[in-house]
Every structure is written in C-alpha cells, then in structure tokens.
Design a protein around this motif. Structure first.
Motif, PDB file in Angstrom:
ATOM      1  N   HIS A  42       0.869  -1.173   0.000  1.00  0.00           N
ATOM      2  CA  HIS A  42       0.000   0.000   0.000  1.00  0.00           C
ATOM      3  C   HIS A  42       0.906   1.223   0.000  1.00  0.00           C
ATOM      4  O   HIS A  42       1.548   1.531   1.005  1.00  0.00           O
ATOM      5  CB  HIS A  42      -0.928  -0.020   1.205  1.00  0.00           C
ATOM      6  CG  HIS A  42      -1.723  -1.303   1.288  1.00  0.00           C
ATOM      7  ND1 HIS A  42      -2.793  -1.556   0.465  1.00  0.00           N
ATOM      8  CD2 HIS A  42      -1.555  -2.418   2.034  1.00  0.00           C
ATOM      9  CE1 HIS A  42      -3.280  -2.770   0.730  1.00  0.00           C
ATOM     10  NE2 HIS A  42      -2.530  -3.309   1.674  1.00  0.00           N
ATOM     11  N   TYR A  58       1.590  -6.818  -4.988  1.00  0.00           N
ATOM     12  CA  TYR A  58       0.399  -6.137  -5.516  1.00  0.00           C
ATOM     13  C   TYR A  58       0.517  -4.661  -5.155  1.00  0.00           C
ATOM     14  O   TYR A  58       0.728  -4.317  -3.983  1.00  0.00           O
ATOM     15  CB  TYR A  58      -0.854  -6.745  -4.888  1.00  0.00           C
ATOM     16  CG  TYR A  58      -2.150  -6.238  -5.475  1.00  0.00           C
ATOM     17  CD1 TYR A  58      -2.785  -6.936  -6.489  1.00  0.00           C
ATOM     18  CD2 TYR A  58      -2.744  -5.074  -5.005  1.00  0.00           C
ATOM     19  CE1 TYR A  58      -3.982  -6.493  -7.025  1.00  0.00           C
ATOM     20  CE2 TYR A  58      -3.932  -4.611  -5.539  1.00  0.00           C
ATOM     21  CZ  TYR A  58      -4.554  -5.331  -6.551  1.00  0.00           C
ATOM     22  OH  TYR A  58      -5.735  -4.869  -7.075  1.00  0.00           O
ATOM     23  N   CYS A  59       0.375  -3.773  -6.156  1.00  0.00           N
ATOM     24  CA  CYS A  59       0.639  -2.345  -5.910  1.00  0.00           C
ATOM     25  C   CYS A  59      -0.633  -1.514  -5.850  1.00  0.00           C
ATOM     26  O   CYS A  59      -1.314  -1.319  -6.860  1.00  0.00           O
ATOM     27  CB  CYS A  59       1.571  -1.799  -6.981  1.00  0.00           C
ATOM     28  SG  CYS A  59       3.250  -2.403  -6.771  1.00  0.00           S
ATOM     29  N   ASN A  60      -0.917  -1.010  -4.678  1.00  0.00           N
ATOM     30  CA  ASN A  60      -2.078  -0.174  -4.412  1.00  0.00           C
ATOM     31  C   ASN A  60      -1.591   1.233  -4.087  1.00  0.00           C
ATOM     32  O   ASN A  60      -0.711   1.403  -3.247  1.00  0.00           O
ATOM     33  CB  ASN A  60      -2.831  -0.774  -3.208  1.00  0.00           C
ATOM     34  CG  ASN A  60      -4.010   0.065  -2.762  1.00  0.00           C
ATOM     35  OD1 ASN A  60      -4.635   0.746  -3.576  1.00  0.00           O
ATOM     36  ND2 ASN A  60      -4.314   0.020  -1.479  1.00  0.00           N
ATOM     37  N   GLU A  79      -1.783  -1.316  -9.829  1.00  0.00           N
ATOM     38  CA  GLU A  79      -2.923  -2.220  -9.987  1.00  0.00           C
ATOM     39  C   GLU A  79      -4.246  -1.712  -9.415  1.00  0.00           C
ATOM     40  O   GLU A  79      -5.308  -2.182  -9.803  1.00  0.00           O
ATOM     41  CB  GLU A  79      -2.577  -3.586  -9.344  1.00  0.00           C
ATOM     42  CG  GLU A  79      -1.426  -4.247 -10.076  1.00  0.00           C
ATOM     43  CD  GLU A  79      -1.020  -5.575  -9.459  1.00  0.00           C
ATOM     44  OE1 GLU A  79      -0.301  -5.550  -8.448  1.00  0.00           O
ATOM     45  OE2 GLU A  79      -1.428  -6.622  -9.985  1.00  0.00           O
ATOM     46  N   HIS A  80      -4.195  -0.794  -8.487  1.00  0.00           N
ATOM     47  CA  HIS A  80      -5.429  -0.303  -7.857  1.00  0.00           C
ATOM     48  C   HIS A  80      -5.154   1.085  -7.284  1.00  0.00           C
ATOM     49  O   HIS A  80      -4.052   1.334  -6.798  1.00  0.00           O
ATOM     50  CB  HIS A  80      -5.863  -1.264  -6.734  1.00  0.00           C
ATOM     51  CG  HIS A  80      -7.028  -0.781  -5.920  1.00  0.00           C
ATOM     52  ND1 HIS A  80      -7.023  -0.790  -4.538  1.00  0.00           N
ATOM     53  CD2 HIS A  80      -8.227  -0.279  -6.282  1.00  0.00           C
ATOM     54  CE1 HIS A  80      -8.183  -0.317  -4.098  1.00  0.00           C
ATOM     55  NE2 HIS A  80      -8.926   0.003  -5.133  1.00  0.00           N
ATOM     56  N   GLN A 102      -6.680   4.243  -4.789  1.00  0.00           N
ATOM     57  CA  GLN A 102      -7.636   4.774  -3.824  1.00  0.00           C
ATOM     58  C   GLN A 102      -7.454   6.280  -3.797  1.00  0.00           C
ATOM     59  O   GLN A 102      -6.361   6.772  -3.502  1.00  0.00           O
ATOM     60  CB  GLN A 102      -7.359   4.216  -2.429  1.00  0.00           C
ATOM     61  CG  GLN A 102      -7.610   2.732  -2.313  1.00  0.00           C
ATOM     62  CD  GLN A 102      -7.406   2.227  -0.902  1.00  0.00           C
ATOM     63  OE1 GLN A 102      -6.374   1.633  -0.614  1.00  0.00           O
ATOM     64  NE2 GLN A 102      -8.366   2.438  -0.027  1.00  0.00           N
ATOM     65  N   PRO A 151      -9.028  -0.521 -11.425  1.00  0.00           N
ATOM     66  CA  PRO A 151     -10.081  -0.430 -10.408  1.00  0.00           C
ATOM     67  C   PRO A 151      -9.820   0.759  -9.480  1.00  0.00           C
ATOM     68  O   PRO A 151      -8.669   1.083  -9.179  1.00  0.00           O
ATOM     69  CB  PRO A 151      -9.977  -1.766  -9.664  1.00  0.00           C
ATOM     70  CG  PRO A 151      -8.628  -2.300  -9.954  1.00  0.00           C
ATOM     71  CD  PRO A 151      -8.188  -1.714 -11.270  1.00  0.00           C
TER      72      PRO A 151
END
Lengths: 385, 103
Positions: A71, A96-98, A120-121, A123, A160
C-alpha cells in the motif's frame, strides 16, 4: 472457494504468520492539509526520507518475508519522483501495488507512467462533494475538480478505483451524494470511514466529532445504499469509535497482518503506534524486516492474548477484536494494556461517550491544519480525556 | 448471477493470481483483499486466457484432461465461476453485453 487465513501455513516462527500487507508511508509531504490526517504531528522531513535504493531493499525484504500487497501511501506518495521506479521494482517482486493518493497535481502523463510501471489499484480521497467544503477541509484550492478529473483518468485506463471518503460533522450530511459520486465515477468500492481520533484528528476532535443523530443517519444511509447498490458498488464502513459498543479489530490484531514503514524507515505495527510510551521501533536502515516482524519487542508486545487484562482476558471476543486498539487504550485510558474504551465493557466507556456527545454538540472550534510547522509548534496537550 | 455455458469469462483488471513461495500456495490478490483459493479454483483461473473464453470451452478442456463426465464438471465449474463473479474476482460477459456491471 476461499478462506480468510491460509491453512497449513509455515509454522516455523512460533505460530507467528508472515504479514500479508505492507503500508509504505513513502513521504509525509502532501499538498493537502486535512485536519484528520493519520500522520503523526511531528512530520518527517524530506531530508530524512528513505532513498530509492533503501525503499527497493525494503520491498525485496518484504517479498521474502511473505508480504503480498503493498500500500503506497504517505503523505502524498506521488510527491516522490521515484514512485514509478518503486512500483516497477515492487512488481518485479510480484507485490500487488495499491496507490493511496489525494489525486491532485498528477498529470495524465504521470499517471500513464505509474500504470506502465505496474500500478494495480488506486484509492483516491474525496473530502466532500461540495467544492467549497472540499477546499476547506483539504486546505487546498480547487481540490474537488482536480480529484474528479484524476479519478476519471484512472478509470479511463481500466484500473479499479476506490473512493476514500473520510466523514465527520462537516460532511456527513452529504453522505448520499458521496456514494452517488463514487458510482458516477465508476468506482468499484467506496470506503466510508468515520474519522479515527489519533494524531491530527485527536487534536481536532472537537471540530470533527459528529453528533449521535448524524451518526445514526449515516448508518441508515449506508444500510440502504448497500441494499440498493449490491453488485454495483461495495461500501466499506468504519464507525466512529466513540459511539461504538464493541471496539474495532484494530489492524486485524497487533503484528498479525500488516507491517508499516514510516518515511524515515521506522517499522511499526500500525501508523499510530508511536503514541505508546516505551515502545522502541527498529529501523530498516539498521535491521532486516523479517527480524523486526518476528523478533522485535515492539511487534511482540501485544501479539496474541497473553498481555490482556480483564475484561479482555476472559472475553469470548478476545480473538475477534483483540481488545480493540492499543493506541486508543493509551490515548483515552492512559494504559496500552487496557480494554479499548470504545468497548462498552471498558470502565472508561461511559465517560468517552459523554465526552463525544458534549463535544459534538458544542460549536466547532477552528481547524488545526496539518502543516510541518503546526505539528512542531508547542501547544496545549490534546484533550485526551 | 446465474451463469450458463455460453457466458464468456475473463480476468478482471486489478485481480491477480500468483504462487506464494513463502506460504507454499496460490494467492488471489484483489483491491484490499487477499484470498487463498482452493486447488480447483486455481486450476480454473489458470485456464482463463487474458482475452477470456466461454465457460463451455473451459468445461470441454477439463472434461478432456480429467476424463470425467462432462455434466458433472459443468455443474461444478458453473457454481465455482458464479461465486467468483459474485465476489468480483472475474469478469463475465454474455451476448456482447457486459453483465458484470449490470448484474
């Protein structure tokens, strides 16, 4: 089909599982000045931040430790010009890269570079659907228009999107419109999170606490929206601790799922853990991440249930909510081993509830905006109790 | 969502299956979620190509590979993909229409 925890996972560390997530606070620099920022009051300066090479090594060590999701947060992570390089490196280690961002001042070309690197996502925070309210909370001009343009650019690239909506007495009455906005932006999720009172938010608590009537309305709004939007938009909801009956399972348990690294390399079980006196946080500059996770005193201090006092020790929910939040127990009950006062079984609960009701009904004081100078200026201690 | 064999299933952006050598098993990574899929789920997810495929083709492949009754496999695969779609972990399209968003 799936289960929340792996069975038969490695038991070579005395029952301690590897962390699934790493919260990388890449920097404390941020163009916004939100008065509920989760960063500490004493913000880390740019000159103290980990270098590109140091962060890459942290990600290498995290992948080897068993971290699965990264994150990328801050402050504002895009303030780091090496963000795309860090993402590419993290992806080379299959992390996984948020990205958790304010979404202002990021050009489309920069976003293209972040996506090309393997993001990848995303926020993105929305402070309010009302432009003036948004600017006032963020302490930044024209914030909403920029955020919406950024969120649309993210969706246009097929990524996303989650809308992060932190709610409090100044924007809670527009919650329906925030949910509608998330839907209109094509977000998959919205996180409606009542302010959690640590750091800047604690200093601004009297300005931010919603009334009980506001809270109850927000519960009804979320419940109805969840029903109506099932399958279209996921609504995650974080209730305000002060009006809760049961505490939140903070961080899913101390040293259990998440490892946090501050901009200057300190490794913590959560981003607020520095409020607990006596805890010493090792630094990635001095020690490997795995040793800090498995062996450091700070991470083992509140692991499991052996540290608990009554009423937590014999509580049937002790492995559901882990006694709530250790930092909040420290801040509100003056004892990090106490039951989180958010729990109605805490002897402090009634006092906290009365305090919330009194503060939320009084006229709100002006915000203490989050700035490097304000965080380091001498001030009255936060009204903890 | 009720699926049938004519449905096209495809990977969903932001959802990634990988093997985790530390835990010695596959993990399914999605926004704010980490799932530990069972071996059957892993096998089916691995058979979904980047551009998507019909469920009928997935069932054909599995029936051939495991020399099992096609009907039984179809039932299991439809149930499993239905759950994955409900959990927003795969995309499902039907008749050139993306029912994923409209479901």
């Amino acid at each position: 089909m799936s289960m929340p925890q792996p069975e038969g996972a490695s038991r070579t560390h005395g029952g301690i599982e590897p962390p699934v997530g790493l919260l990388a606070e890449l920097t404390h620099r941020c163009p916004l000045q939100c008065p509920y920022c989760s960063n500490p009051l004493a913000l880390v300066r740019r000159s103290e931040e980990l270098s590109t090479a140091e962060w890459k090594r942290v990600f290498d060590e995290a992948a080897e430790l068993g971290v699965l999701q990264l994150h990328l947060s801050g402050g504002e992570p895009t303030a780091r010009p090496d963000l795309e390089e860090l993402i590419a490196h993290a992806r080379s280690r299959e992390l996984y890269c948020n990205l958790i961002t304010a979404g202002v001042g990021i050009s489309e070309a920069r976003l293209d570079a972040l996506v090309a690197a393997g993001l990848e996502h995303v926020q993105v925070s929305i402070q309010d659907v009302d432009p003036e309210g948004c600017d006032r909370i963020a302490g930044y001009p024209d914030a909403l228009r920029k955020k919406l343009a950024f969120a649309r650019a993210v969706r246009a690239r097929g990524l996303p999107l989650t809308v992060n909506a932190v709610v409090h007495r100044h924007n809670l009455d527009r919650l329906e419109r925030m949910i509608e906005l998330a839907l209109e932006l094509g977000a998959d999720r919205i996180e409606v999170a009542h302010v959690q009172y640590y750091g800047w938010a604690l200093a601004n608590r009297a300005a931010l606490l919603p009334t009980r009537a506001q809270l109850e309305r927000s519960l009804a709004v979320v419940e109805r929206a969840r029903r109506e939007l099932e399958g279209r938009l996921v609504i995650d909801f974080v209730i305000p601790d002060y009006y809760a009956r049961r505490p939140k399972p903070c961080m899913n348990g101390w040293g259990r799922a998440v490892i946090t690294v501050s901009p200057d390399g300190r490794v913590m079980p959560c981003h607020a853990a520095h409020v607990i006196p006596g805890l010493v946080f090792a630094n990635v500059r001095d020690e490997p991440l795995a040793r800090i996770w498995y062996e450091s005193e700070a991470f083992n201090r509140f692991r499991g249930t052996a540290w608990m006092k009554e009423p937590c020790r014999s509580c049937p929910r002790r492995e559901i909510d882990f006694g709530g939040c250790r930092c909040q127990a420290m801040l509100l009950a003056g004892d990090p081993e106490a039951t989180d006062p958010a729990c109605e079984l805490s002897p402090e609960h009634a006092r906290i509830l009365a305090l919330a009701e009194a503060e939320s009904q009084a006229p709100p004081p002006p915000f203490l905006y989050r700035t490097l100078a304000a965080g380091r200026a001498p001030r009255e201690p936060a009204p903890a109790a | 969502m009720i699926l049938d064999e004519a449905c096209v299933v495809a990977p969903k952006p932001g959802v990634r299956l990988r093997f985790d050598p530390v835990r010695g098993r596959h993990v399914l990574l999605a926004p704010e979620r980490v799932l530990f899929p069972c071996p059957t789920t892993v096998e089916i997810l691995e058979r979904i190509p980047p551009g998507g495929t019909t469920i009928a083709r997935l069932v054909d492949g599995l029936a051939q590979e495991y020399d099992a009754a096609r009907e039984t496999i179809a039932e299991d695969v439809l149930a499993l993909l239905g759950q994955l779609a409900k959990d927003r972990l795969i995309r499902v399209e039907r008749e050139d229409r993306d029912v994923d968003a409209a479901a």
